[in-house]
Design a protein around this motif. Structure first.
Motif, short mmCIF file in Angstrom:
data_model
loop_
_atom_site.label_atom_id
_atom_site.label_comp_id
_atom_site.label_asym_id
_atom_site.label_seq_id
_atom_site.Cartn_x
_atom_site.Cartn_y
_atom_site.Cartn_z
N GLN A 58 -0.71 -1.21 2.81
CA GLN A 58 -0.16 -0.55 3.69
C GLN A 58 -0.90 1.06 3.26
O GLN A 58 -1.55 1.43 5.19
N MET A 59 -1.48 1.51 2.50
CA MET A 59 -1.84 3.26 2.25
C MET A 59 -3.12 2.49 2.78
O MET A 59 -3.24 3.53 3.54
N THR A 60 -3.93 1.38 2.67
CA THR A 60 -5.41 1.00 2.97
C THR A 60 -5.14 0.84 4.55
O THR A 60 -6.53 1.81 5.01
N ALA A 61 -4.86 0.23 5.24
CA ALA A 61 -4.71 0.65 7.05
C ALA A 61 -4.19 1.47 6.88
O ALA A 61 -4.07 1.60 8.37
N GLY A 62 -4.13 2.50 6.36
CA GLY A 62 -3.09 3.95 7.18
C GLY A 62 -1.76 3.86 7.34
O GLY A 62 -1.61 5.26 8.57
N LEU A 63 -1.10 2.54 6.93
CA LEU A 63 0.71 2.60 7.87
C LEU A 63 1.44 3.61 7.06
O LEU A 63 2.56 3.72 7.22
N HIS A 64 0.97 3.76 5.82
CA HIS A 64 1.62 4.71 4.75
C HIS A 64 0.79 5.57 3.90
O HIS A 64 -0.19 5.75 3.53
N ARG A 65 1.46 6.55 3.78
CA ARG A 65 1.61 8.17 2.20
C ARG A 65 2.10 8.12 1.48
O ARG A 65 3.77 8.31 1.71
N GLU A 66 1.62 7.85 0.41
CA GLU A 66 3.23 7.49 -0.58
C GLU A 66 2.93 9.06 -1.14
O GLU A 66 2.09 9.95 -1.45
N ARG A 67 4.30 9.44 -1.32
CA ARG A 67 4.48 10.69 -2.23
C ARG A 67 5.83 10.46 -3.10
O ARG A 67 6.70 9.73 -2.55
N VAL A 68 5.99 10.29 -3.83
CA VAL A 68 7.03 11.15 -4.51
C VAL A 68 8.05 11.09 -3.49
O VAL A 68 8.01 12.53 -2.85
N PRO A 69 9.46 10.56 -3.41
CA PRO A 69 10.41 10.93 -2.55
C PRO A 69 10.85 12.24 -2.36
O PRO A 69 11.42 12.56 -1.83
N TRP A 70 11.34 12.67 -3.63
CA TRP A 70 12.05 13.84 -4.14
C TRP A 70 12.05 15.27 -3.42
O TRP A 70 11.41 16.21 -2.90
N ILE A 71 9.55 15.26 -3.91
CA ILE A 71 9.03 15.79 -2.91
C ILE A 71 9.10 16.13 -1.88
O ILE A 71 8.53 17.70 -1.41
#
Length: 111
Positions: A81-94
């Motif tokens: 998903q990240m490679t396809a640009g569908l998701h940008r990973e972030r630490v949820p509380w940040i």
């Protein structure tokens, strides 16, 4: 053999407690890296309540393989998903904190 390992694992020092400490440290580091790098891959938790009634060693191996395979599958899903640009990973509380700051800024400052 299991009784001997169990008895030695309750000791403060020795080869077995030292090995257990190393395994625990490695497991904690993997958990921490996963929670920071791919926090969404950690949800939902693995259900280990249906483990077979095998001897202890087989049970541990089966459980470890199952959990490792599940973790690998989660890594693959989120990495794709990240490679396809569908998701940008972030630490949820940040992410929640940054969203709250943006909302506060918009509410308290004029355009």
């Amino acid at each position: 053999m299991y009784d001997r390992v169990r008895e030695q694992s309750t000791q403060v020092s020795g080869a077995i407690p030292t090995a257990l400490k190393k395994v625990n440290t490695a497991a904690r580091l993997l958990q921490a890296y996963t929670r920071l790098g791919l926090p969404n891959a950690c949800e939902p938790a693995v259900d280990s309540s249906n483990l077979p009634g095998d001897p202890l060693g087989d049970c541990l191996i089966t459980s470890a393989r199952s959990r490792a395979n599940t973790l690998l599958q989660r890594y693959e899903v989120w990495a794709d998903q990240m490679t396809a640009g569908l998701h940008r990973e972030r630490v949820p509380w940040i992410n929640d904190t940054l969203l709250g700051l943006r909302i506060t800024t918009r509410l308290t400052h004029a355009n």
